[in-house]
Design a protein around this motif. Sequence first.
Motif, short mmCIF file in Angstrom:
data_model
loop_
_atom_site.label_atom_id
_atom_site.label_comp_id
_atom_site.label_asym_id
_atom_site.label_seq_id
_atom_site.Cartn_x
_atom_site.Cartn_y
_atom_site.Cartn_z
N LYS A 98 59.24 32.00 -7.36
CA LYS A 98 60.51 31.17 -7.97
C LYS A 98 59.84 29.73 -8.13
N ALA A 99 59.31 29.08 -7.13
CA ALA A 99 58.72 27.80 -7.07
C ALA A 99 57.76 27.46 -8.35
N CYS A 100 57.02 28.64 -8.46
CA CYS A 100 56.06 28.64 -9.51
C CYS A 100 56.52 28.65 -10.95
N SER A 101 57.68 29.30 -10.98
CA SER A 101 58.31 29.39 -12.29
C SER A 101 58.81 28.09 -12.99
N PRO A 133 69.32 18.40 -15.07
CA PRO A 133 68.08 19.34 -15.02
C PRO A 133 67.23 18.97 -14.04
N MET A 134 66.62 19.97 -13.38
CA MET A 134 65.81 19.81 -12.16
C MET A 134 64.14 19.49 -12.56
N THR A 135 63.75 18.65 -11.56
CA THR A 135 62.46 18.25 -12.06
C THR A 135 61.69 19.13 -11.09
N ASP A 136 60.23 18.64 -10.98
CA ASP A 136 59.22 19.68 -10.64
C ASP A 136 59.42 19.56 -8.89
N ASP A 137 59.94 18.51 -8.36
CA ASP A 137 60.05 18.31 -6.97
C ASP A 137 61.36 19.16 -6.40
N TRP A 138 62.02 19.79 -7.21
CA TRP A 138 63.40 20.24 -6.81
C TRP A 138 63.49 21.09 -5.51
N TRP A 139 62.17 21.98 -5.31
CA TRP A 139 62.16 22.72 -4.11
C TRP A 139 61.60 22.33 -2.76
N TYR A 140 61.06 21.02 -2.93
CA TYR A 140 60.57 20.18 -1.71
C TYR A 140 61.28 20.40 -0.62
N GLU A 141 62.67 19.83 -0.70
CA GLU A 141 63.36 19.52 0.48
C GLU A 141 63.96 21.09 1.05
N ALA A 185 48.02 29.93 -4.72
CA ALA A 185 47.55 31.12 -5.38
C ALA A 185 48.18 31.58 -6.67
N GLY A 186 49.41 31.12 -6.70
CA GLY A 186 50.09 31.56 -7.94
C GLY A 186 50.20 30.54 -9.08
N GLY A 187 49.23 29.81 -9.07
CA GLY A 187 48.78 28.78 -10.20
C GLY A 187 49.72 27.38 -10.27
N MET A 188 50.25 26.95 -9.10
CA MET A 188 51.03 25.70 -9.28
C MET A 188 50.13 24.64 -9.43
N ARG A 189 50.63 23.37 -10.08
CA ARG A 189 49.82 22.28 -10.21
C ARG A 189 49.30 21.61 -9.04
N PRO A 190 48.22 21.31 -8.85
CA PRO A 190 47.91 20.46 -7.53
C PRO A 190 48.77 19.42 -7.30
N GLU A 191 49.30 18.81 -8.29
CA GLU A 191 50.23 17.36 -8.25
C GLU A 191 51.44 17.88 -7.17
N ASN A 192 51.99 19.00 -7.61
CA ASN A 192 53.34 19.43 -7.17
C ASN A 192 53.17 19.85 -5.68
N GLY A 221 42.57 11.93 -7.45
CA GLY A 221 43.61 11.43 -8.00
C GLY A 221 45.09 12.27 -8.03
N VAL A 222 44.92 13.27 -7.37
CA VAL A 222 46.10 14.35 -7.28
C VAL A 222 47.21 13.69 -6.16
N THR A 223 46.48 13.33 -4.98
CA THR A 223 47.37 12.73 -4.08
C THR A 223 47.24 11.00 -3.93
N GLU A 224 48.37 10.39 -3.85
CA GLU A 224 48.10 8.87 -4.04
C GLU A 224 47.17 8.35 -2.72
N THR A 225 46.54 7.33 -3.17
CA THR A 225 45.47 6.76 -2.53
C THR A 225 46.28 6.18 -1.14
N ARG A 226 47.54 5.47 -1.28
CA ARG A 226 48.30 5.13 -0.47
C ARG A 226 48.50 6.13 0.60
N PHE A 227 49.13 7.15 0.32
CA PHE A 227 49.59 8.24 1.27
C PHE A 227 48.15 8.65 2.08
#
Length: 608
Positions: free
Chosen positions: A170-173, A208-216, A235-242, A297-303
């Motif tokens: 569901k998260a990858c959908s 409408p939901m954004t890509d971070d809808w499942w984080y919390e 493994a399901g192919g989710m984008r590294p940014e998410n 560049g996937v993870t912010e340098t500040r983090f």
Amino acid sequence: MSLLKLGSKSEAFCCEGQAWRCKSGLPSDITIEIGEMSFYLHKFPLLSRSGLLEKLMSESTKEDGSVCILQLSDIPGGAKAFELVAKFCYGVRFELTPLNVVTLRCASEYLQMTNEYGEGNLVSQTEAFLNDVFANWTDTIKALETCEEVLSYAEELHIVSRCINSLAMKACSDSKLLNWPVMENGNDNTTGADVWNGISTGMNKSQPMTDDWWYEDVSFLSLPLYKRLIQAVEAGGMRPENISGALVFYAKKYVPLMNRQSSFKDVTHAKSGSTPSEADQRALLEEIVELLPKQKGVTETRFLLRLLRTAMMLQASPACRVNLEGRVGLQLDQATLDDLLIPNIGYTVETLYDIDCFQRILDHFLLIDQASAAVSPCIMEESQLMESSQSLASITRVANLVDSYLAEVAPDVNFKFPKFQSLAAAVPEYARPISDGIYRAIDIYLKAHPWLTDIEREQICRLMNCQKLSLEASTHAAQNERLPLRVIVQVLFFEQLRLRTSISGWFFVSENLENSQNLSGAIGQHADNVARGRGSSVEDMRERVSELEKECNNMKEEFQKMVKTKRRWNIFCRRKSQCNSKSGKPIEGATCQTVPKIATCQTVPKIN
């Protein structure tokens, strides 16, 4: 939330302290003890549904007919789960929900409540309901959370893996296609009227939901389950940014030491037990570092720098810190000065900031940059040229960052000269198109370290290129008493050379500008004449041709007169020469020259 109602009878049990009795009026013939709770029940309803209880009763039956006592301390879910099992055996009404289905499924498997001991037994009922739970996002999360209580049994029955796979799918959908309901602070924010099996029916007009809808939603899971979920979505192919965004959210929630501005509050809460201990935070941080995607560049340098700072505070493993330093070095050009000022931790440190850590990060960046530059062939394609220009811009930003860092840490009296020299010289000269930044750092360092020798001052000033100083920096350097005399002379020389070049260039530009203006004026005048000529009438052209014909006729007449004069003069010269040849004396002052033949002028044709 999904639910399934089982049984039809009214409540037939009552709890008296640590005893749980049936109100049917029949005397109890079996006692089941689970921990401190005792259940006084009847054999027949139990053995007709459970293979394990049938076996245990047959083994413990006494000839004197006394009450049978069984110990079930190992049952999954404990006394609370067995209470629901007893209600199922007696046909008492109760609800099967995502919060109790996992423990009941494990307890029914433990008690061998299969269809061999009655059609529609508890194993088949709970298994069918689990399939309904897996179709719903919120219910699946609740069921997965309850797996912690019976983890070993849930793993054997593959309930954990099925929950994780369902959530990962569901998260990858696409959230725009599958409008899964989300949870807010652990509570489902949808109603049964708006959602069916976890899919919105469209009646609820939500944003409408954004890509971070499942984080919390998934942040309430424990670290082991959360780690498995992250591996499943990867493994399901989710984008590294998410994936990175979810890990950042989880880390900020459970590693309070990452918040530098509330460190005192965090320590107080840790002592009271309301937040994870430092050991738990350290373990969680190390796991998150391993799970973070490794792409640049996937993870912010500040983090990443905040993670590195927290890792030092929590005394994380050296491998964890090296991993973070390498990740930061890979994208150092995206960092800011404030985030790179990592304070030294401990009592034996010399400098205020951890300069050695910054040196390692810079070395890693330069190593990657040199490796990418070494692979550039002589003939480069357009894409390679773009990469080369991006690499140059990247190392230029890093050079500015190094100069700013040196200027910030230069006032530290414990900042040794070799470290300053090594850090400043690590950046190649071509990365500094202007030397103002390194000059400012050198000036601050010389001011804070007046005890440097003349040789050291000479060496440190070699780090900057006097030719690349701006006018303002050159003016300041020419009056800077802290600089060696040789450097001041160099600055003055290059400044004078630059002034001469500027004046010469100014004169050259002025002359070219004047010439170009004259040329443009002439061209403009010619263009105007052409435009007028084109606009004139045919009569004007005819008049001009007539004038040319008249001029040509006049020239022709003059030419004919000249020819007649020439002939007479030639005759006179021949006669005189003959006379002289006879007398043998030349005539003084008389010369005879041949007049060159002149082409005749033809008549210009008329224009009709």
